[in-house]
Scaffold this motif. Sequence first.
Motif, PDB file in Angstrom:
ATOM      1  N   ARG A 273       0.829  -1.210   0.000  1.00 11.02           N
ATOM      2  CA  ARG A 273       0.000   0.000   0.000  1.00 11.02           C
ATOM      3  C   ARG A 273       0.857   1.253   0.000  1.00 11.02           C
ATOM      4  O   ARG A 273       0.553   2.228  -0.698  1.00 11.02           O
ATOM      5  CB  ARG A 273      -0.946  -0.008   1.196  1.00 11.02           C
ATOM      6  CG  ARG A 273      -2.081  -1.012   1.085  1.00 11.02           C
ATOM      7  CD  ARG A 273      -2.837  -1.132   2.392  1.00 11.02           C
ATOM      8  NE  ARG A 273      -3.874  -2.146   2.325  1.00 11.02           N
ATOM      9  CZ  ARG A 273      -4.379  -2.765   3.372  1.00 11.02           C
ATOM     10  NH1 ARG A 273      -3.925  -2.478   4.591  1.00 11.02           N
ATOM     11  NH2 ARG A 273      -5.316  -3.680   3.231  1.00 11.02           N
ATOM     12  N   THR A 300      -1.874  10.964   6.281  1.00 11.13           N
ATOM     13  CA  THR A 300      -3.221  11.379   5.895  1.00 11.13           C
ATOM     14  C   THR A 300      -3.617  10.783   4.550  1.00 11.13           C
ATOM     15  O   THR A 300      -4.740  10.281   4.384  1.00 11.13           O
ATOM     16  CB  THR A 300      -3.305  12.921   5.833  1.00 11.13           C
ATOM     17  OG1 THR A 300      -3.017  13.457   7.126  1.00 11.13           O
ATOM     18  CG2 THR A 300      -4.680  13.375   5.387  1.00 11.13           C
ATOM     19  N   ARG A 303      -4.342   7.028   4.929  1.00  9.63           N
ATOM     20  CA  ARG A 303      -5.652   6.794   5.550  1.00  9.63           C
ATOM     21  C   ARG A 303      -6.780   7.045   4.556  1.00  9.63           C
ATOM     22  O   ARG A 303      -7.743   6.268   4.462  1.00  9.63           O
ATOM     23  CB  ARG A 303      -5.815   7.701   6.765  1.00  9.63           C
ATOM     24  CG  ARG A 303      -7.064   7.448   7.595  1.00  9.63           C
ATOM     25  CD  ARG A 303      -7.189   8.459   8.719  1.00  9.63           C
ATOM     26  NE  ARG A 303      -5.964   8.580   9.495  1.00  9.63           N
ATOM     27  CZ  ARG A 303      -5.204   9.669   9.528  1.00  9.63           C
ATOM     28  NH1 ARG A 303      -5.555  10.755   8.819  1.00  9.63           N
ATOM     29  NH2 ARG A 303      -4.108   9.717  10.252  1.00  9.63           N
ATOM     30  N   THR A 304      -6.660   8.110   3.768  1.00  7.14           N
ATOM     31  CA  THR A 304      -7.682   8.444   2.778  1.00  7.14           C
ATOM     32  C   THR A 304      -7.752   7.379   1.685  1.00  7.14           C
ATOM     33  O   THR A 304      -8.845   6.990   1.242  1.00  7.14           O
ATOM     34  CB  THR A 304      -7.377   9.812   2.146  1.00  7.14           C
ATOM     35  OG1 THR A 304      -7.373  10.811   3.164  1.00  7.14           O
ATOM     36  CG2 THR A 304      -8.408  10.167   1.083  1.00  7.14           C
ATOM     37  N   PHE A 306      -6.682   4.119   1.743  1.00  4.03           N
ATOM     38  CA  PHE A 306      -6.900   2.710   2.088  1.00  4.03           C
ATOM     39  C   PHE A 306      -7.805   2.482   3.301  1.00  4.03           C
ATOM     40  O   PHE A 306      -8.115   1.336   3.637  1.00  4.03           O
ATOM     41  CB  PHE A 306      -5.548   2.034   2.329  1.00  4.03           C
ATOM     42  CG  PHE A 306      -4.578   2.196   1.183  1.00  4.03           C
ATOM     43  CD1 PHE A 306      -4.856   1.646  -0.060  1.00  4.03           C
ATOM     44  CD2 PHE A 306      -3.413   2.928   1.334  1.00  4.03           C
ATOM     45  CE1 PHE A 306      -3.974   1.798  -1.126  1.00  4.03           C
ATOM     46  CE2 PHE A 306      -2.524   3.088   0.292  1.00  4.03           C
ATOM     47  CZ  PHE A 306      -2.804   2.526  -0.969  1.00  4.03           C
ATOM     48  N   GLY A 307      -8.222   3.547   3.976  1.00  3.35           N
ATOM     49  CA  GLY A 307      -9.130   3.393   5.101  1.00  3.35           C
ATOM     50  C   GLY A 307      -8.491   2.762   6.324  1.00  3.35           C
ATOM     51  O   GLY A 307      -9.191   2.203   7.181  1.00  3.35           O
ATOM     52  N   CYS A 308      -7.183   2.823   6.422  1.00  2.00           N
ATOM     53  CA  CYS A 308      -6.482   2.288   7.586  1.00  2.00           C
ATOM     54  C   CYS A 308      -5.259   3.157   7.858  1.00  2.00           C
ATOM     55  O   CYS A 308      -4.927   4.041   7.057  1.00  2.00           O
ATOM     56  CB  CYS A 308      -6.078   0.826   7.390  1.00  2.00           C
ATOM     57  SG  CYS A 308      -5.065   0.527   5.913  1.00  2.00           S
ATOM     58  N   GLU A 309      -4.606   2.904   8.985  1.00  2.00           N
ATOM     59  CA  GLU A 309      -3.508   3.765   9.389  1.00  2.00           C
ATOM     60  C   GLU A 309      -2.172   3.288   8.809  1.00  2.00           C
ATOM     61  O   GLU A 309      -1.908   2.098   8.708  1.00  2.00           O
ATOM     62  CB  GLU A 309      -3.402   3.794  10.916  1.00  2.00           C
ATOM     63  CG  GLU A 309      -4.614   4.409  11.600  1.00  2.00           C
ATOM     64  CD  GLU A 309      -4.857   5.845  11.184  1.00  2.00           C
ATOM     65  OE1 GLU A 309      -3.852   6.609  11.076  1.00  2.00           O
ATOM     66  OE2 GLU A 309      -6.023   6.215  10.996  1.00  2.00           O
TER      67      GLU A 309
END
Length: 313
Positions: A273, A300, A303-304, A306-309
């Motif tokens: 990722r 940021t 997160r935007t 892939f929806g994870c940290e």
Amino acid sequence: MPTLICGSVAYDTIMVFPDRFKHHILPDKVHMLSVSFLVPQMRREFGGCAGNIAYNLKLLGGDPLPMATVGQDFTPYAKRLDELQIRQECIRTLPDHYTPQCFITTDLDDNQITAFHPGAMSLSHENHFDHVPGITLAVVGPDGREGMLARVAELTAAKIPFIFDPGQAMPLFSGAELLACVQAADYVALNDYEAALMEERTGKSIADLAAMVKMLVVTRGAEGSTMHADGKEILIPTAKATEVLDPTGCGDAYRAGLLFGIEKGWDWESTGRLASLLGALKIAHRGGQNHHFDRDSLATAYRTAFGCELPAY
């Protein structure tokens, strides 16, 4: 600890022809071609796969150590590397040669006429890294043929894990040579075209080749990428780019993400990722080294996308 990045360091001269080549190249006259294009737009970029990977790895906070042979005209590039605080212990200047240079002319249909002068890169096998201690990871990217074979042998002898990334240099090698390089490597990185060519040249399937290494990745541009590791296929999605301006150097940005994730010991999903995101950040800018990010903006964007940290580092 430094990450050794073996490959080309080059200048890219990019020119834009404000018309279409087809209006000036007569099909029945290609056997006696003599054309001249007025190119009012031109820019010169810092490039080469080793230079581009090093740039991205430095932005991530890594310690890139590019390894390349360059020529008498390298001074502007050397100054840039100094400004970026990128080490140059493994960059060797050959004063009787030019730094590798790529000249690209693009028309309004995005057709390209490209000329590449390898210059000092043809003597990359005369460069060595044994004077630098502490190298823990490397990548062998497109370079002079003899130089790439030398790097594979030297890294194997030094027991330094490395990614084999033949790229556009793949046609320089026989199937047996490619297979030997894969068997020596710990990781392999290919795009979809290179993967098909690798299968054809070696007579081995991607699954067969992946079984020889810890991880083999095949990138497919906007369609994402697939990591083959531990007998599994791990699908890596693309990150949406804010703009699609220039794909030059996207593969190099991706490889910087791979190197960083491997160095940090991340799982393959997180590593892939990150690599995908770096490619998306790069494609929104022209040239291979004109995009920027820091840890906060990267987290940021991750997160935007892939929806994870983003894993901590």
